[in-house]
Design an enzyme around this catalytic site. Structure first.
Site, mmCIF file in Angstrom:
data_model
loop_
_atom_site.group_PDB
_atom_site.id
_atom_site.type_symbol
_atom_site.label_atom_id
_atom_site.label_comp_id
_atom_site.label_asym_id
_atom_site.label_seq_id
_atom_site.Cartn_x
_atom_site.Cartn_y
_atom_site.Cartn_z
ATOM 1 N NE ARG A 93 -15.583 120.603 -39.338
ATOM 2 C CZ ARG A 93 -16.074 121.331 -40.351
ATOM 3 N NH1 ARG A 93 -15.311 121.650 -41.375
ATOM 4 N NH2 ARG A 93 -17.316 121.744 -40.338
ATOM 5 C CG ASP A 115 -6.763 128.224 -46.652
ATOM 6 O OD1 ASP A 115 -7.599 127.296 -46.587
ATOM 7 O OD2 ASP A 115 -6.959 129.270 -47.287
ATOM 8 C CB SER A 116 -4.076 130.579 -50.685
ATOM 9 O OG SER A 116 -5.419 130.279 -50.968
ATOM 10 C CG ASP A 143 -12.289 120.136 -47.770
ATOM 11 O OD1 ASP A 143 -12.913 119.829 -48.805
ATOM 12 O OD2 ASP A 143 -12.811 120.751 -46.818
ATOM 13 C CB CYS A 146 -16.807 120.437 -52.823
ATOM 14 S SG CYS A 146 -15.709 121.804 -53.218
HETATM 15 N N1 SAH Z 1 -11.500 122.021 -44.925
HETATM 16 C C1 SAH Z 1 -12.082 123.308 -44.651
HETATM 17 C C2 SAH Z 1 -12.772 123.913 -45.852
HETATM 18 C C3 SAH Z 1 -11.882 124.116 -47.076
HETATM 19 S S1 SAH Z 1 -12.521 125.230 -48.248
HETATM 20 C C4 SAH Z 1 -13.010 123.199 -43.431
HETATM 21 O O1 SAH Z 1 -13.189 122.094 -42.924
HETATM 22 O O2 SAH Z 1 -13.545 124.228 -43.000
HETATM 23 C C5 SAH Z 1 -11.184 125.443 -49.321
HETATM 24 C C6 SAH Z 1 -10.045 126.329 -48.823
HETATM 25 O O3 SAH Z 1 -9.019 126.282 -49.790
HETATM 26 C C7 SAH Z 1 -10.362 127.791 -48.629
HETATM 27 O O4 SAH Z 1 -10.081 128.149 -47.307
HETATM 28 C C8 SAH Z 1 -9.406 128.544 -49.587
HETATM 29 O O5 SAH Z 1 -8.855 129.720 -49.000
HETATM 30 C C9 SAH Z 1 -8.326 127.522 -49.792
HETATM 31 N N2 SAH Z 1 -7.581 127.574 -51.049
HETATM 32 C C10 SAH Z 1 -8.061 127.758 -52.295
HETATM 33 N N3 SAH Z 1 -7.086 127.613 -53.202
HETATM 34 C C11 SAH Z 1 -5.945 127.344 -52.516
HETATM 35 C C12 SAH Z 1 -4.597 127.067 -52.896
HETATM 36 N N4 SAH Z 1 -4.235 127.025 -54.170
HETATM 37 N N5 SAH Z 1 -3.708 126.794 -51.920
HETATM 38 C C13 SAH Z 1 -4.075 126.835 -50.630
HETATM 39 N N6 SAH Z 1 -5.339 127.052 -50.217
HETATM 40 C C14 SAH Z 1 -6.258 127.314 -51.149
#
Ligand code: SAH
Length: 423
Positions: A236, A277-278, A327, A367
Site C-alpha cells: 500500500r 468489492d462484493s 487483489d 494469495c
Molecule cells: N486489498 C484489500 C484486501 C482484499 S481481500 C486490502 O488491502 O485490505 C479480497 C476482497 O475481495 C474481500 O474484501 C472480498 O469481499 C472481495 N471479493 C471476493 N470475491 C469478490 C468478487 N467476486 N467481486 C468483488 N469482490 C470480491
C-alpha cells in the site's frame, strides 16, 4: 528399537505426555518417509504413517521406520496433515514454557523490523514454529486464529504467553475459518482475555490503527480473518509512492475490502478512486476511511459488485484508468485448484490490461499457495498477450516481513504480486 505402544484407551491417557512420560504416544513413519521431517519441513501426511495414533492435538513423538527420533508434534486425527511438528530437538519438552519461548522469539523478531504501523502480524503459523496459529496485533488488541488441533489444545497456555509477551490487555479469538472443519474443530469466537474478565461480552470490537500516516478502523469480530489484511501494508505504501511518482489521476481498486489501497491512492494524489468489492460492510468502511483520513468523499466511489462483471462493464463503457489494483481472494487453496484458478486470474488481468491507459500502473496479486510466483507471472503474461498489451515489470511484490517465510518451509510463501507499467 522401542516396541510400539499399544493404542491406549483415550480416557485413561493423560492429556499430554512428556519426555519422561512413558505414555507419550509414538507415530512410526513408513519406510523412506522420514526425509521431509529431516529437512525440517513440519508436516506429516496421513499416507506417510505406518502406525500410531493419538487424541486431537496430543503431543506425539514421530519416529522413522527404523525407530530414530524425528520430531515432537501435534496429532490431528481427522486432517490429511496428520502431525504438525513442534520441534525437531529430541531434548525439547512441549509444555507451557515451550510456547512462551516460541511466542517470545516471534515477538522479538517483529520488534526488530521497524514496522511503520501499530498493527502487525505477531505469529505467522509454521514460520514461527507454531503451526496453525495466526496472531495479529491491532494497537492494544490481539486477534488470534487457532486453526489446528495442536494449538487448540494449548490455547490457554498460548493466550497466557501472548499477553505476557505483548502487554496487551485484550485478546479476541477468531477461530471461524473453514479450515478448522478439516481438523474436526467447531468455529470459536469471542474474547479470550479482556480487562472485564475471560469470556467478557464487550461488543466494542472496533480498533483504530495507524498504518503509515493513515488511520484505519479494524473490527476484530466482524472483519475478514483477524480483521484486516496486514500482509499488504508495504505494498500500500509503494502504491501511494507510485501513484504520486507517475501522476496517476484515475484509480480503480478491485477487491478493495475496507479501502486500504484506495486511501493510499488518495494520499498519493489521485483525483478519482473507485473501490470495488462484493462486501457492502467492507465498502461502507472504505468510505468511512476516506473521510477519516481527511479526503474529500467526492473523490471516492464505492461499487458493491462482482469485479469481473464490473471490469467488463467498464470496458464496454470505454472507461480508462491510470492505475489499477487487483487483489483477489484466494482462487486456488491448493495446487490441485491451480488450473481453474489460473483461468480466473488470467481473465481479470486481461480485463484490467484493457482498462489501463498507456503508461498506466497495474498492481496485480495472487494469495493462492497453489500458484507460485513463476506460474503467476506466466498467467499475467498470457493475459497481457490476449489483451494485446505489454508492460515493464516495475517491481515484484510479496507479503510484508512480519508475515515471514522460512528457509525450510517454502510452502509458507503465499502472497505474490507484480507491479507493471503499461507500455
Ligand atoms: N486489498 C484489500 C484486501 C482484499 S481481500 C486490502 O488491502 O485490505 C479480497 C476482497 O475481495 C474481500 O474484501 C472480498 O469481499 C472481495 N471479493 C471476493 N470475491 C469478490 C468478487 N467476486 N467481486 C468483488 N469482490 C470480491
Amino acid at each position: 528399537m522401542a516396541p510400539l505402544a499399544p493404542a491406549a484407551d483415550p480416557v485413561t491417557v493423560p492429556r499430554w505426555g512428556t519426555l519422561d512420560n512413558p505414555s507419550m504416544k509414538t507415530i512410526r513413519l513408513r519406510h523412506g518417509k522420514e526425509r521431509s521431517l529431516q529437512r525440517r519441513h513440519p508436516w506429516v501426511f496421513e499416507g506417510s504413517i505406518a502406525s500410531g495414533r493419538a487424541d486431537p492435538g496430543e503431543t506425539v513423538k514421530v519416529e522413522s521406520h527404523e525407530g530414530e527420533f524425528l520430531a515432537w508434534g501435534a496429532y490431528s486425527p481427522t486432517s490429511a496433515i496428520r502431525v504438525r511438528a513442534w520441534s525437531f530437538e529430541a531434548a525439547e519438552r512441549i509444555d507451557a514454557a515451550f510456547f512462551r519461548r516460541r511466542i517470545d522469539r516471534a515477538v522479538a523478531m517483529r520488534s526488530r523490523l521497524a514496522i511503520p504501523s501499530d498493527a502487525l502480524r505477531l505469529i505467522h503459523g509454521e514460520a514461527d514454529g507454531l503451526p496453525g496459529l495466526v496472531v495479529d496485533r491491532y494497537g492494544d488488541t490481539l486477534s488470534a486464529q487457532f486453526l489446528a488441533a495442536g494449538v487448540e489444545r494449548w490455547k490457554a497456555a498460548i493466550a497466557e504467553a501472548l499477553i505476557a509477551a505483548t502487554g496487551c490487555s485484550r485478546l479476541y479469538e477468531r477461530s471461524d475459518a473453514s479450515v478448522r472443519a478439516l481438523e474436526g474443530l467447531e468455529p470459536a469466537t469471542g474474547w479470550l482475555r479482556h480487562p472485564q474478565g475471560e469470556g467478557a461480552s464487550d461488543p466494542a470490537t472496533a480498533v483504530t490503527i495507524r498504518e503509515h500516516g493513515w488511520q484505519l478502523q479494524v473490527d476484530v469480530a466482524l472483519g475478514h480473518k483477524t480483521g484486516y489484511y496486514l500482509d499488504q501494508r508495504d505494498n500500500r505504501q509503494l502504491f501511494m509512492e507510485w501513484v504520486r511518482q507517475f501522476g496517476c489521476r484515475r484509480v480503480l481498486n478491485c477487491y478493495s475490502y475496507t479501502g486500504g489501497f484506495s486511501v493510499a491512492a488518495l494520499a498519493g494524489g489521485a483525483e478519482q478512486v473507485t473501490s470495488v468489492d462484493s462486501s457492502a460492510p467492507a465498502l461502507a468502511q472504505a468510505c468511512a476511511h476516506v473521510t477519516l483520513n481527511g479526503f474529500d468523499p467526492g473523490r471516492h466511489q464505492a461499487l458493491d459488485a462482482d469485479v469481473n462483471a464490473t471490469l467488463r462493464r467498464l470496458i464496454a463503457e470505454g472507461a480508462v484508468f491510470d492505475a489499477i489494483v487487483l487483489d483477489p481472494p484466494k482462487f486456488a487453496p491448493t495446487a490441485a485448484h491451480a488450473e481453474r484458478a489460473a483461468r480466473a486470474y488470467k481473465d481479470i488481468n486481461r480485463l484490467a490490461f484493457k482498462l489501463l491507459a498507456p503508461g498506466g500502473l497495474l498492481l496485480t496479486f495472487s494469495c493462492s499457495g497453489g500458484v507460485d510466483a513463476s506460474l503467476f507471472h506466466k498467467i499475467v503474461a498470457g493475459a497481457g498477450l490476449d489483451a494485446g498489451v505489454d508492460g515493464y515489470l516495475l517491481h515484484r511484490l510479496e507479503a510484508a516481513p512480519d508475515h515471514p517465510t522460512t528457509v525450510t518451509f517454502p510452502e509458507g510463501e503465499y502472497l505474490k504480486g507484480l507491479a507493471i507499467l503499461r507500455q
